[in-house]
Design a protein around this motif. Sequence first.
Motif, PDB file in Angstrom:
ATOM      1  N   HIS A   3       0.491  -1.487   0.080  1.00  0.00           N
ATOM      2  CA  HIS A   3       0.011  -0.122  -0.765  1.00  0.00           C
ATOM      3  C   HIS A   3       0.544   1.046   0.416  1.00  0.00           C
ATOM      4  N   PRO A  30      -6.056   3.253  -1.668  1.00  0.00           N
ATOM      5  CA  PRO A  30      -6.950   2.496  -0.584  1.00  0.00           C
ATOM      6  C   PRO A  30      -6.103   4.337   0.448  1.00  0.00           C
ATOM      7  N   ASP A  31      -5.257   4.433   0.146  1.00  0.00           N
ATOM      8  CA  ASP A  31      -4.357   5.594   0.879  1.00  0.00           C
ATOM      9  C   ASP A  31      -5.263   6.771   0.608  1.00  0.00           C
ATOM     10  N   ILE A  33      -7.972   7.178  -0.979  1.00  0.00           N
ATOM     11  CA  ILE A  33      -9.898   7.240  -1.049  1.00  0.00           C
ATOM     12  C   ILE A  33     -10.307   7.981   0.757  1.00  0.00           C
ATOM     13  N   LYS A  34      -9.196   7.216   1.166  1.00  0.00           N
ATOM     14  CA  LYS A  34      -9.020   7.425   2.959  1.00  0.00           C
ATOM     15  C   LYS A  34      -9.095   9.471   3.442  1.00  0.00           C
ATOM     16  N   ARG A  35      -8.127   9.340   2.645  1.00  0.00           N
ATOM     17  CA  ARG A  35      -7.590  10.570   2.275  1.00  0.00           C
ATOM     18  C   ARG A  35      -8.540  11.843   1.231  1.00  0.00           C
ATOM     19  N   TYR A  40     -15.102   8.201   4.719  1.00  0.00           N
ATOM     20  CA  TYR A  40     -14.735   7.024   3.715  1.00  0.00           C
ATOM     21  C   TYR A  40     -14.706   5.392   5.183  1.00  0.00           C
ATOM     22  N   PRO A  41     -14.069   5.627   5.990  1.00  0.00           N
ATOM     23  CA  PRO A  41     -13.549   4.305   6.635  1.00  0.00           C
ATOM     24  C   PRO A  41     -15.543   4.200   7.938  1.00  0.00           C
ATOM     25  N   THR A  42     -16.451   5.287   8.251  1.00  0.00           N
ATOM     26  CA  THR A  42     -16.977   5.117   8.469  1.00  0.00           C
ATOM     27  C   THR A  42     -17.655   4.477   7.907  1.00  0.00           C
ATOM     28  N   GLU A  45     -17.213   0.338   7.161  1.00  0.00           N
ATOM     29  CA  GLU A  45     -18.086  -0.062   8.034  1.00  0.00           C
ATOM     30  C   GLU A  45     -19.112  -0.621   8.271  1.00  0.00           C
ATOM     31  N   ALA A  70     -13.572  -2.952  -0.552  1.00  0.00           N
ATOM     32  CA  ALA A  70     -13.420  -2.501   0.589  1.00  0.00           C
ATOM     33  C   ALA A  70     -14.616  -3.118   1.560  1.00  0.00           C
ATOM     34  N   ASN A 193      -5.120  16.242   5.667  1.00  0.00           N
ATOM     35  CA  ASN A 193      -4.635  14.942   5.303  1.00  0.00           C
ATOM     36  C   ASN A 193      -3.548  14.542   4.788  1.00  0.00           C
TER      37      ASN A 193
END
Length: 247
Positions: A3, A30-31, A33-35, A40-42, A45, A70, A193
Motif C-alpha cells: 500500500h 486505499p491511501d 480514498i481514505k485521505r 470513508y472508513p465509517t 464499515e 473494501a 490529510n
Amino acid sequence: MTHLPDRLFNTPLEQVPDFTFNEDVVRVFPDMIKRSVPGYPTIVENTGVLAAQFAQPNSILYDLGCSLGAVTQAMRRHVSHSGCKVIAVDNSAAMVERCREHLNAQDAMFQELLPVKVLEADILKLQFEPTSLVALNFTLQFIAPEQRLTLLQNIQQALLPNGALVLSEKLRFNDPTEHELLNELHLAFKRANGYSELEIAQKRRAIEKVMLPDSLEEHRERLYSAGFSQVVVWFQCFNFASLIARP
Ligand SMILES: C[S@@+](CC[C@H](N)C(=O)[O-])C[C@H]1O[C@@H](n2cnc3c(N)ncnc32)[C@H](O)[C@@H]1O
Ligand SMILES: O=C(O)C(=O)C[C@]1(C(=O)O)C=C[C@@H](O)C=C1
C-alpha cells in the motif's frame, strides 16, 4: 500487496489527463480514498452493518464498482446469513486483479466468510439476479448522467421486498453559499490529510470531466423515478453522503 502513499499529483504536470482507475491509481487507492473522502472508513464499515440488517438468507449481495473490495470485505465481516453470496463488480482490470488478491488474503485470515465472485464487467450491462442488498459506494458519480436512471431502475427491479440499496456519493449543492462552505471544508480535510495545493488543484482538474456529482434533491428525485419507495440519508460528512433506498 503493498500500500503506497498517494503522490500521483505532487509534481507539476504540463497537461493533467482525465482520471482513470489504472495501475497507478490501483497502487495508491486505499491511501487516496481514505485521505480524499471524509467519513470513508465509517461509511464502508457501516455498509457492512446495513448489509447484515437487510440481507436475506439464500440471496445475492452486490458491490457495484467494488475497486479493491473494501465494501465486500465489510459485508463479509458482518453478514453470516446462510446461503448468501457476494458479487463484486468492476470494469477496471487492474482493480479486479488486485481485488481478488485482497479477498484471497481475507479468506486466508478468517473462516466461514460468505463466498464471493469478482466480475470484471460493466455494471450498465449486468443481468442482475434477485438481490437483498446492493452497494454503490462512490460509483454512480462516475457513470454518465444520462445512464444513471436506467442503472437505478435495473437495481430497483432486482431488489427483493425488504431489501435495500446503499448509495454513497460526493454531493453538490444548489445553494451557492452552502456549496462553497461544504467544498471549503472538504479542501480543509484534504489539507489536514497532507495534500498540497498543487495536488488538490491537479486532482480537481483530473476528475472534473469524469466525476459529476448530483445534489441530494437530484438523487432523491431520480431514486423515486426509478421506483424506490423510501430514501433516507443515514450519513453525511461535509459534501459526502450515504443514502438508504428501499424498493
Ligand atoms: C471511487 S471507486 C469506488 C470505491 C469502492 N466502492 C470502495 O468503496 O472502495 C469507483 C469504481 O467504480 C468503477 N466503475 C466506474 N464505472 C463502472 C462501470 N460502468 N462498471 C463497473 N465499474 C465501474 C471504477 O473502475 C472504480 O473502481
Ligand atoms: O472529490 C475529490 O476530490 C475526490 O478525490 C473524490 C474521489 C471519489 O469520491 O471517488 C475521487 C477519486 C478517487 O476515487 C477518490 C476520491
